[in-house]
Design an enzyme around this catalytic site. Structure first.
Site, PDB file in Angstrom:
ATOM      1  N   LYS A  17      10.102  18.414  -5.489  1.00  0.00           N
ATOM      2  CA  LYS A  17       9.112  19.181  -4.714  1.00  0.00           C
ATOM      3  C   LYS A  17       9.755  20.533  -4.367  1.00  0.00           C
ATOM      4  O   LYS A  17      10.196  20.770  -3.250  1.00  0.00           O
ATOM      5  CB  LYS A  17       8.695  18.380  -3.472  1.00  0.00           C
ATOM      6  CG  LYS A  17       7.392  18.840  -2.863  1.00  0.00           C
ATOM      7  CD  LYS A  17       6.897  17.827  -1.850  1.00  0.00           C
ATOM      8  CE  LYS A  17       5.825  18.396  -0.945  1.00  0.00           C
ATOM      9  NZ  LYS A  17       4.596  18.843  -1.575  1.00  0.00           N
TER      10      LYS A  17
HETATM   11  C1  PLP Z   1       1.818  18.602  -6.553  1.00  0.00           C
HETATM   12  C2  PLP Z   1       1.627  17.449  -5.635  1.00  0.00           C
HETATM   13  N1  PLP Z   1       1.264  16.257  -6.144  1.00  0.00           N
HETATM   14  C3  PLP Z   1       1.074  15.196  -5.366  1.00  0.00           C
HETATM   15  C4  PLP Z   1       1.243  15.275  -3.996  1.00  0.00           C
HETATM   16  C5  PLP Z   1       1.038  14.062  -3.148  1.00  0.00           C
HETATM   17  O1  PLP Z   1       2.264  13.629  -2.622  1.00  0.00           O
HETATM   18  P1  PLP Z   1       2.337  12.846  -1.230  1.00  0.00           P
HETATM   19  O2  PLP Z   1       1.408  11.711  -1.338  1.00  0.00           O
HETATM   20  O3  PLP Z   1       3.754  12.405  -1.142  1.00  0.00           O
HETATM   21  O4  PLP Z   1       1.953  13.806  -0.169  1.00  0.00           O
HETATM   22  C6  PLP Z   1       1.612  16.484  -3.417  1.00  0.00           C
HETATM   23  C7  PLP Z   1       1.802  16.619  -1.972  1.00  0.00           C
HETATM   24  O5  PLP Z   1       2.900  16.593  -1.497  1.00  0.00           O
HETATM   25  C8  PLP Z   1       1.827  17.600  -4.261  1.00  0.00           C
HETATM   26  O6  PLP Z   1       2.181  18.780  -3.735  1.00  0.00           O
END
Ligand code: PLP
Length: 313
Positions: free
Chosen positions: A159
């Protein structure tokens, strides 16, 4: 979505006043996009504010950093504690939490190895990310002309702040075309995820979601929604999804910390199923919402309470 200031921000080991949480304009990560961050939520529960899957989020932060060869100068336990301290300092019953680790001031250039790593954690009240009606009525989506980045270009499993250039390009394109959110295909042409959410497609009662290899972020809510759906008795299959399957889907929904669980009722002007959130979506959404708010004993361990000290009279 304007940010609402709270009292304190945790910066490199200290809670500082919100307005003092500043960085230098020559901060390395501002120039090269090499920061790693998390989006986490604390919910109001009958045990007070509680953070959803806090340790899982902080562990993902460390995994994101590991991919970048960034050494975070704290332990997982220390950042878990720091997050709780920050939530407590806001005094809010629920909030959005944004930890970030980034290369600080002092070095310039693309060799990150000599850079210092700074960490901060901020919390503020943040409502439904895709709008007040999104969770109940569902959203209209557009398949982006931008491809999700490839594993060998910008690893989607990390991330990383710079990865969100890709997401923002797709998001703005979708909004300008009159849609609520974008669905991104990976360089292989299969469905990957949305700009800040993972995606689920329901066909003939089976729930499908793209696998780790499809250029997705390993969503914490994705994991939770898969487990909840299986506990409800649904079959959940992780496999590649072709674009046309979105047009033929009975139901589609997305999961993410900011958006929570949101139904999708239209893709590229094709109605999804009846054009309204379907039964499978509603069942998983209800159980998911109960889990987030600590209403289900089975998932209580996902919530990390932040005890608020009793007020001295
Ligand atoms: C690109 C992306 N995909 C998926 C998610 C979903 O992740 P999470 O469920 O951990 O928030 C996020 C959010 O953080 C994201 O930025």
């Amino acid at each position: 979505m304007p940010i609402e200031a709270t009292e304190k921000i945790w910066m490199n080991g200290e809670l500082v006043p919100w307005e003092d949480a500043r960085i230098h304009v020559l901060t390395h990560s501002l120039h090269y996009g090499m920061g790693v961050f998390e989006g986490i939520r604390a919910y109001e529960t009958d045990r007070g504010p509680a953070v959803f899957r806090l340790t899982d989020h902080i562990e993902r932060l460390f995994n994101s950093a590991r991919i970048l060869m960034m050494d975070i100068p704290y332990t997982v336990d220390e950042l878990v504690q720091a997050t709780k301290d920050t939530v407590r300092a806001t005094g809010l019953p629920s909030c959005y939490i944004r930890p970030i680790a980034y290369y600080g001031y002092g070095e310039m250039g693309l060799n990150t190895l000599p850079c210092t790593v700074d960490v901060s954690i901020a919390c503020w009240p943040w409502g439904a990310y895709l709008g007040a009606d999104a969770v109940s009525k569902g959203v209209r989506m557009k398949i982006s002309s931008w491809a999700r980045h490839d594993h060998n270009v910008m690893p989607p499993a990390s991330k990383t702040t710079g990865n969100y250039v890709n997401s923002s390009l797709a998001k703005v394109e979708a909004l300008k075309a009159g849609y609520d959110e974008a669905i991104m295909l990976n360089p292989q042409g299969f469905v990957s995820e949305c700009t800040g959410e993972n995606i689920f497609v329901v066909r003939d009662g089976v729930i499908y979601t793209p696998p780790q290899t499809a250029s997705i972020l390993d969503g914490i809510n994705r994991k939770s929604a898969i487990q909840i759906a299986r506990d409800l008795g649904f079959e959940v299959v992780e496999r590649d999804i072709a674009r046309a399957e979105l047009y033929l889907a009975d139901e589609i929904y997305m999961t993410g910390t900011a958006a929570e669980l949101v139904p999708c009722v239209e893709v590229d002007d094709h109605a999804v199923g009846s054009g309204k959130p379907g039964e499978v979506t509603r069942a998983v959404q209800k159980a998911f919402d109960d889990a987030l708010h600590g209403r289900t004993e089975r998932y209580r361990e996902w919530l990390d309470p932040v005890p608020v000290p009793a007020k001295v009279a």
